[in-house]
Design a protein around this motif. Sequence first.
Motif, PDB file in Angstrom:
ATOM      1  N   THR A  82       0.816  -1.219   0.000  1.00 14.18           N
ATOM      2  CA  THR A  82       0.000   0.000   0.000  1.00 14.18           C
ATOM      3  C   THR A  82       0.847   1.265   0.000  1.00 14.18           C
ATOM      4  O   THR A  82       0.561   2.216  -0.729  1.00 14.18           O
ATOM      5  N   ASP A  83       1.896   1.297   0.792  1.00 13.59           N
ATOM      6  CA  ASP A  83       2.753   2.483   0.851  1.00 13.59           C
ATOM      7  C   ASP A  83       3.548   2.662  -0.436  1.00 13.59           C
ATOM      8  O   ASP A  83       3.729   3.785  -0.917  1.00 13.59           O
ATOM      9  N   ALA A  84       4.023   1.568  -1.012  1.00 10.47           N
ATOM     10  CA  ALA A  84       4.732   1.642  -2.294  1.00 10.47           C
ATOM     11  C   ALA A  84       3.794   2.175  -3.376  1.00 10.47           C
ATOM     12  O   ALA A  84       4.198   2.977  -4.226  1.00 10.47           O
ATOM     13  N   ARG A 128       2.066   6.307  -7.175  1.00 10.74           N
ATOM     14  CA  ARG A 128       0.990   7.225  -7.583  1.00 10.74           C
ATOM     15  C   ARG A 128       1.489   8.660  -7.671  1.00 10.74           C
ATOM     16  O   ARG A 128       1.154   9.392  -8.597  1.00 10.74           O
ATOM     17  N   HIS A 129       2.307   9.068  -6.710  1.00 12.24           N
ATOM     18  CA  HIS A 129       2.842  10.435  -6.720  1.00 12.24           C
ATOM     19  C   HIS A 129       3.814  10.634  -7.880  1.00 12.24           C
ATOM     20  O   HIS A 129       3.777  11.676  -8.553  1.00 12.24           O
ATOM     21  N   GLY A 134       4.413  12.761 -13.489  1.00 12.67           N
ATOM     22  CA  GLY A 134       4.602  12.432 -14.908  1.00 12.67           C
ATOM     23  C   GLY A 134       3.410  12.840 -15.751  1.00 12.67           C
ATOM     24  O   GLY A 134       3.566  13.300 -16.886  1.00 12.67           O
ATOM     25  N   LYS A 135       2.210  12.708 -15.204  1.00 14.49           N
ATOM     26  CA  LYS A 135       0.990  13.090 -15.930  1.00 14.49           C
ATOM     27  C   LYS A 135       0.954  14.593 -16.178  1.00 14.49           C
ATOM     28  O   LYS A 135       0.602  15.049 -17.268  1.00 14.49           O
ATOM     29  N   VAL A 136       1.312  15.384 -15.176  1.00 12.54           N
ATOM     30  CA  VAL A 136       1.355  16.842 -15.345  1.00 12.54           C
ATOM     31  C   VAL A 136       2.321  17.180 -16.478  1.00 12.54           C
ATOM     32  O   VAL A 136       2.008  17.963 -17.375  1.00 12.54           O
ATOM     33  N   ALA A 137       3.503  16.581 -16.444  1.00 11.32           N
ATOM     34  CA  ALA A 137       4.508  16.834 -17.484  1.00 11.32           C
ATOM     35  C   ALA A 137       4.009  16.397 -18.855  1.00 11.32           C
ATOM     36  O   ALA A 137       4.231  17.092 -19.852  1.00 11.32           O
ATOM     37  N   PHE A 151      11.711   6.873 -11.464  1.00 11.10           N
ATOM     38  CA  PHE A 151      11.143   5.538 -11.682  1.00 11.10           C
ATOM     39  C   PHE A 151      12.249   4.518 -11.954  1.00 11.10           C
ATOM     40  O   PHE A 151      12.209   3.394 -11.437  1.00 11.10           O
ATOM     41  N   ASN A 152      13.225   4.894 -12.786  1.00 14.14           N
ATOM     42  CA  ASN A 152      14.331   3.973 -13.084  1.00 14.14           C
ATOM     43  C   ASN A 152      15.048   3.556 -11.808  1.00 14.14           C
ATOM     44  O   ASN A 152      15.330   2.377 -11.599  1.00 14.14           O
TER      45      ASN A 152
END
Length: 157
Positions: free
Chosen positions: A11-13, A18-19, A24-27, A137-138
Amino acid sequence: MEARLNLFGNTDAAKVVRHFSAAGKVASDLGLPAATQELVKIRASQINGCGFCTDMHTKDAAHAGESTLRLNLVAAWREATVFTDAERAALELTEQGTRIADAAGGVTDEAWAYAAKHYDDDQLLALVSLIAVINAFNRLNVLVRQPAGDYQPGQFG
């Protein structure tokens, strides 16, 4: 191969991912061509040795219509004739932004000027942000040894 830490069942991962994804979505929504976004993600992932992200972004790019020829030449973009000048500028910025530790000065003024010649401020923000996010992410995936090869296009949204 099994991941050292289950990023998908914790859950924490999931919150961390998600953050990262939200950033990435904003970008992604700042007007940078979708093909360029995938090229940036692929090249950074190749440099960082992130099999999971390389698998994901090459499959997503192919699914979106990117040619096999261009995907096969991303690692050798300097010698390839299949990339536009704008894509070359993005790939150069990606390489320098990913290899910050390799160069005492970070991203050169020349690389920045070349990118600024092809992209407006919103697109430059998108490039810088995507480079930062894919590198995050990498690193997450490399640290936990996230296995590669099973990703299906659209799997995460």
